[in-house]
Design a protein around this motif. Structure first.
Motif, short mmCIF file in Angstrom:
data_model
loop_
_atom_site.label_atom_id
_atom_site.label_comp_id
_atom_site.label_asym_id
_atom_site.label_seq_id
_atom_site.Cartn_x
_atom_site.Cartn_y
_atom_site.Cartn_z
N ARG A 175 -12.16 0.26 0.90
CA ARG A 175 -12.82 1.32 0.13
C ARG A 175 -11.98 2.59 0.15
O ARG A 175 -11.82 3.26 -0.88
N LEU A 176 -11.48 2.94 1.34
CA LEU A 176 -10.65 4.14 1.47
C LEU A 176 -9.47 4.08 0.52
O LEU A 176 -9.19 5.03 -0.22
N LEU A 177 -8.76 2.96 0.51
CA LEU A 177 -7.55 2.87 -0.31
C LEU A 177 -7.86 2.76 -1.79
O LEU A 177 -7.03 3.17 -2.63
N ASN A 178 -8.99 2.24 -2.16
CA ASN A 178 -9.39 2.19 -3.57
C ASN A 178 -9.79 3.56 -4.10
O ASN A 178 -9.50 3.91 -5.24
N ARG B 182 0.81 -1.21 0.00
CA ARG B 182 0.00 0.00 0.00
C ARG B 182 0.85 1.27 0.00
O ARG B 182 0.33 2.36 -0.22
N PHE B 183 2.15 1.14 0.26
CA PHE B 183 3.02 2.30 0.48
C PHE B 183 4.06 2.43 -0.62
O PHE B 183 4.61 1.42 -1.10
N SER B 184 4.32 3.67 -1.01
CA SER B 184 5.48 3.99 -1.85
C SER B 184 5.98 5.36 -1.43
O SER B 184 5.20 6.32 -1.34
N GLY B 185 7.28 5.46 -1.14
CA GLY B 185 7.82 6.69 -0.57
C GLY B 185 8.63 7.50 -1.55
O GLY B 185 9.22 6.97 -2.49
N VAL B 186 8.65 8.81 -1.32
CA VAL B 186 9.43 9.74 -2.12
C VAL B 186 10.19 10.66 -1.16
O VAL B 186 9.60 11.25 -0.26
N SER C 91 -7.36 13.24 11.46
CA SER C 91 -6.74 12.71 10.24
C SER C 91 -7.66 11.68 9.60
O SER C 91 -7.92 11.72 8.38
N LEU C 92 -8.15 10.77 10.42
CA LEU C 92 -9.01 9.72 9.89
C LEU C 92 -10.38 10.25 9.49
O LEU C 92 -10.98 9.78 8.51
N SER C 93 -10.89 11.26 10.21
CA SER C 93 -12.18 11.83 9.82
C SER C 93 -12.06 12.58 8.50
O SER C 93 -13.01 12.62 7.70
N TYR D 270 0.54 3.57 10.48
CA TYR D 270 0.31 2.19 10.89
C TYR D 270 -1.12 1.75 10.54
O TYR D 270 -1.33 0.65 10.00
N HIS D 271 -2.08 2.60 10.85
CA HIS D 271 -3.48 2.26 10.55
C HIS D 271 -3.66 2.01 9.05
O HIS D 271 -4.31 1.03 8.65
N LEU D 272 -3.09 2.87 8.22
CA LEU D 272 -3.27 2.72 6.77
C LEU D 272 -2.55 1.49 6.24
O LEU D 272 -2.99 0.89 5.25
N ALA D 273 -1.46 1.10 6.88
CA ALA D 273 -0.72 -0.08 6.42
C ALA D 273 -1.33 -1.37 6.93
O ALA D 273 -1.31 -2.39 6.22
#
Length: 862
Positions: A162-165, A71-75, A357-359, A150-153
């Protein structure tokens, strides 16, 4: 009463226990997490909130998530002044990650009115940028970013899928890594085994300059518009690479407060922001309301903060097609602090930032098509507004200082504004602009609202209160001639610029000359002069104009021209030529070879009106009682731009320092200077030192009688008793009398050493204090004054209209062999007010040249 306010018990406002919370304290209830993703506690060896995380720790955890999570890619998009990484973590579904570039390009088309209409937004992800802790000593945001990551990962289930899509999240965990590191080090080094909430505890009271600013002590939350620092430049590049629909800006405020989220004060929004922006911000606020209600936190909205100044993180998106959202959390300023609402713990502050942040992400997904449509409509509407606007473009530029013009062009290009070189001369608003030295910004482009904000001269407002400055007209800041174009002939425009023009000067004539003269009208001429003097090259400054025969013919040279005689320093001829080449190439200065000391008119090269110059050795008086932002701006100018060695001195130790080492000292306030220091400073000036004082430093000099300068008194009231007023209006009336950052026109004496090099009129200052100086009683000692009708842009209370007209911008006073130079306003404001930098630099190089007779009060000269 604000629309959003929770009446839940104060008892749940804070977590006061000395026991550290578990990870579940921060996370939404009922969510399952992938056990293969390491928790922050397992990675750091302690729970988030137990210690303040440094930027290196935060980045290490996020990089680890990048390594293990699809789910992650960093720059890494740049480095700070202290060479710390600046990171953006892109978080979305694995499928979106595989198609990321296509999704990005599709999204960018929404900001192009020629292509946006054909785009289908039904399946397009929404882009959300989450920016944490632009102020380093407001750490709950950056520490919360780890929990959010952490939550997103690790979160599992339909909601997160749904959020990540439907969303691409751009996580910027530490906007100001240098300041955050400074603050984390401070509070961690003062933490005991037992948490101490005493507000007087050293943990809660940083030493000067504190961790708020970046390396040079700048407030990076004011730099979105000026774009003067690497942290902002890299961030803005990424901003335009993605053009997010929503950008969050996580801050902290006073310990006695609760929690704020936008919208702000309705009457103080920038009028160029479309009303739909506030409507969407209000709709998103409902999600914050529910999230904070669920965890029992107090909060408020629609008061205190505003989005008038476009250079803040929460306001810049509003005028560039997105929605900016400010969050302000009451600060524990450490690990635990007593507050009027009870003990305020660091974990509690982090939890609130995680919650909003989550809201925000929940709102973005639920409102996805509305936000995407808003972005498309914003830019299409901007083009329509431009077509109906009376101003069709702005022209600016000067042949006398390529660097100032170039710096303004650079800012505009960083904001993705189209700029064209002028290829035919044009006259507008009584000014002539020439091909080769001027540029045109057409208003008919998607950034119309931003362009208007940067060039307009607004003086009327719906409110008299401002959270930040009320004006920032860029050509005025750069002291550049500019004009509005009521019609635009495309035939006068060259191809649009892709990059900032290079800076190059010229060396005219022989490389084996009798002498060289360097013109002083280029911005970086002081950098060149410093190099010459540092290398031991003899240099003199012309205090009167002259003409000389050059390789290009007879040429006039103004006062301020620098003479570099060769015959007196033949042994350094190779060094001189190498430095001349560097000055021409890197500093853009113009140098002319001369073959004789005699001139056709004006002073000859051997005249005593060419004053010898010494290497400036500069000390900035810092520490307690001084203004770190003012000193930081001076430090940045001298160290970073002019490459001048600059010492920062402790005000409290001034009496113990050998001040004779320094030719000039800079003062922005003197509350920390003790009696011994005051005496030492006075004696140093009397022996020939040059003291530069600005803003609060001016008041200190007057109060301590280093000068007999005076402030203008308040206008006298005709009535003996003030009429009654409503108690509730007191704060508003008091604040309305302040100068929130207002632009004024000045007049100046070009023959005075402080004004050498100013070839163009007019010159503008930005006033941020209500201190108004009287001109000196010596008619030669006020080289810059406010004009008789000085207001150019910004807010001014009507009672100041006559008081400020004709007042002093700069006052010079002799104190025996030394000089005290008072700047009524900060000449180095936020590193983008380049127009008045020259005065400040002239004071350092030419202060000793100023005639004592011109600076002595009449009672001393008679």
């Amino acid at each position: 009463m604000p629309r959003f306010f929770s009446f839940l018990s104060f008892l749940v406002l804070v977590t006061a226990s000395s026991a550290q919370p578990t990870l579940q304290y921060y996370l939404p209830a009922g969510t399952k997490y992938d056990p293969s993703i390491p928790t922050p506690e397992s990675f750091f060896g302690f729970q988030v909130g137990e210690w303040h995380l440094t930027p290196e720790q935060i980045h290490a955890y996020l990089k680890h998530l990048d390594e293990i999570s699809p789910r992650f890619s960093g720059v890494v998009f740049g480095r700070s002044y202290e060479s710390r990484e600046m990171m953006l973590m892109i978080v979305t579904s694995p499928e979106n990650q595989r198609n990321l570039e296509n999704l990005r390009m599709q999204h960018l088309s929404l900001s192009d009115p020629s292509a946006s209409g054909s785009q289908n937004i039904a399946s397009m992800p929404v882009i959300v940028w989450m920016g944490y802790s632009v102020h380093g000593n407001e750490p709950s945001g950056s520490n919360a970013s780890v929990i959010v990551a952490y939550h997103l990962a690790a979160a599992q289930g339909e909601a997160v899928e749904r959020l990540l899509n439907d969303c691409i999240i751009l996580l910027n965990p530490s906007i100001n890594p240098d300041g955050l590191n400074r603050f984390a080090t401070w509070v961690n080094m003062h933490k005991g085994r037992q948490p101490v909430g005493d507000p007087a505890n050293r943990e809660h009271n940083e030493v000067w300059p504190g961790g708020r600013g970046n390396h040079y002590w700048f407030d990076l939350n004011r730099d979105w518009m000026p774009v003067q620092h690497p942290e902002t430049q890299g961030r803005l590049e990424q901003y335009y690479r993605w053009r997010p629909n929503v950008l969050t800006d996580h801050h902290e405020m006073g310990t006695s407060s609760t929690f704020f989220f936008q919208p702000g004060v309705a009457s103080r929004e920038n009028p160029l922001t479309p009303p739909e922006t506030r409507s969407l911000t209000t709709a998103i606020a409902r999600y914050h309301e529910r999230a904070l209600n669920a965890i029992g936190s107090l909060y408020y909205s629609e008061e205190g903060f505003d989005d008038f100044y476009i250079g803040k993180g929460s306001s810049y998106p509003d005028i560039t097609g997105g929605i900016g959202i400010l969050f302000e959390q009451a600060s524990s300023r450490g690990h635990l602090q007593e507050s009027p609402n009870g003990p305020l713990s660091f974990p509690f502050t982090i939890r609130n930032q995680v919650a909003v942040s989550l809201s925000t992400l929940e709102a973005a997904v639920e409102m996805r098509t509305e936000l995407l449509e808003h972005q498309r409509a914003f830019f299409a509407g901007a083009v329509r507004l431009a077509a109906n606007a009376p101003v069709k473009g702005y022209v600016f530029g000067t042949p006398h200082d390529k660097a100032r013009t170039r710096h303004l062009v650079d800012i505009l290009l960083r904001h993705h504004i189209l700029i064209h070189p002028l290829i035919q001369s044009v006259r507008a608003e009584g000014r002539q602009f020439e091909s080769g030295s001027a540029f045109v910004v057409p208003t008919a482009q998607p950034q119309y609202r931003l362009i208007t904000s940067l060039f307009e001269r607004r003086t009327t407002f719906t409110d008299s209160l401002f959270y930040d400055v009320s004006a920032w007209t860029l050509p005025a800041a750069f002291a550049l001639p500019w004009a509005e174009l009521q019609s635009l002939n495309r035939g006068i425009l060259g191809p649009p610029l892709a990059v900032t023009p290079s800076l190059a000067g010229s060396l005219s004539g022989s490389r084996n000359a009798y002498a060289y003269v360097m013109e002083w009208d280029e911005y970086y001429a002081p950098r060149s002069l410093y190099r010459f003097l540092k290398a031991g090259i003899l240099a003199r400054v012309a205090t009167k104009p002259f003409q000389a025969r050059t390789a290009s013919g007879l040429r006039s040279f103004e006062a301020g021209t620098i003479l570099l005689p060769v015959s007196m320093q033949r042994e350094k001829a190779d060094t001189l030529l190498a430095l001349l080449d560097l000055a021409v190439r890197d500093d853009g200065v113009n140098v002319h070879a001369l073959e004789t000391a005699l001139t056709p008119s004006g002073i000859d090269l051997g005249s005593s009106d060419f004053s010898p110059l010494n290497l400036p050795v500069v000390g900035l008086i810092g520490g307690s009682g001084t203004v770190s932002t003012d000193l930081g701006e001076a430090w940045h100018l001298l160290d970073n731009r002019m490459h001048m060695e600059t010492s920062v001195l402790e005000a409290q130790a001034l009496g113990a320092i050998k001040l004779d080492r320094y030719t000039a000292l800079v003062l922005s306030g003197g509350a920390g200077i003790d009696s011994t220091g005051k005496q030492a400073l006075r004696q140093w000036v009397q022996r020939g030192g040059v003291l530069l004082a600005m803003e609060q430093g001016v008041r200190w000099c007057i109060d301590n009688k280093l000068t007999n300068a005076k402030f203008r008194a308040e206008p006298a009231r005709k009535d003996s008793m003030a009429p009654p007023q409503e108690y509730a209006l007191l704060e508003s009336y008091t604040r309305a009398l302040a100068f929130p950052g207002t632009i004024f026109r000045t007049t100046y004496d070009r023959t005075h050493p402080l004004m050498f090099g100013y070839a163009d009129a007019p010159l503008f200052v930005l006033k941020t204090t209500s201190q108004i100086l009287e001109p000196s009683t010596n008619p030669y000692a006020t080289p810059m004054r406010y004009a008789e009708n000085p207001l150019v842009a910004g807010y001014m209370h009507r009672t100041y209209a006559t008081k400020i007209a004709g007042s002093a911008g700069v006052v010079v006073q002799a104190l025996q062999s030394g000089r005290v130079i008072l700047f009524a306003d900060n000449p180095n404001f936020r590193a983008f007010w380049l127009g008045t930098n020259r005065m400040f630099l002239n004071a350092l190089f030419f202060g000793p040249v100023i005639s004592s007779a011109s600076a002595r009060p009449p009672e001393e000269t008679g």
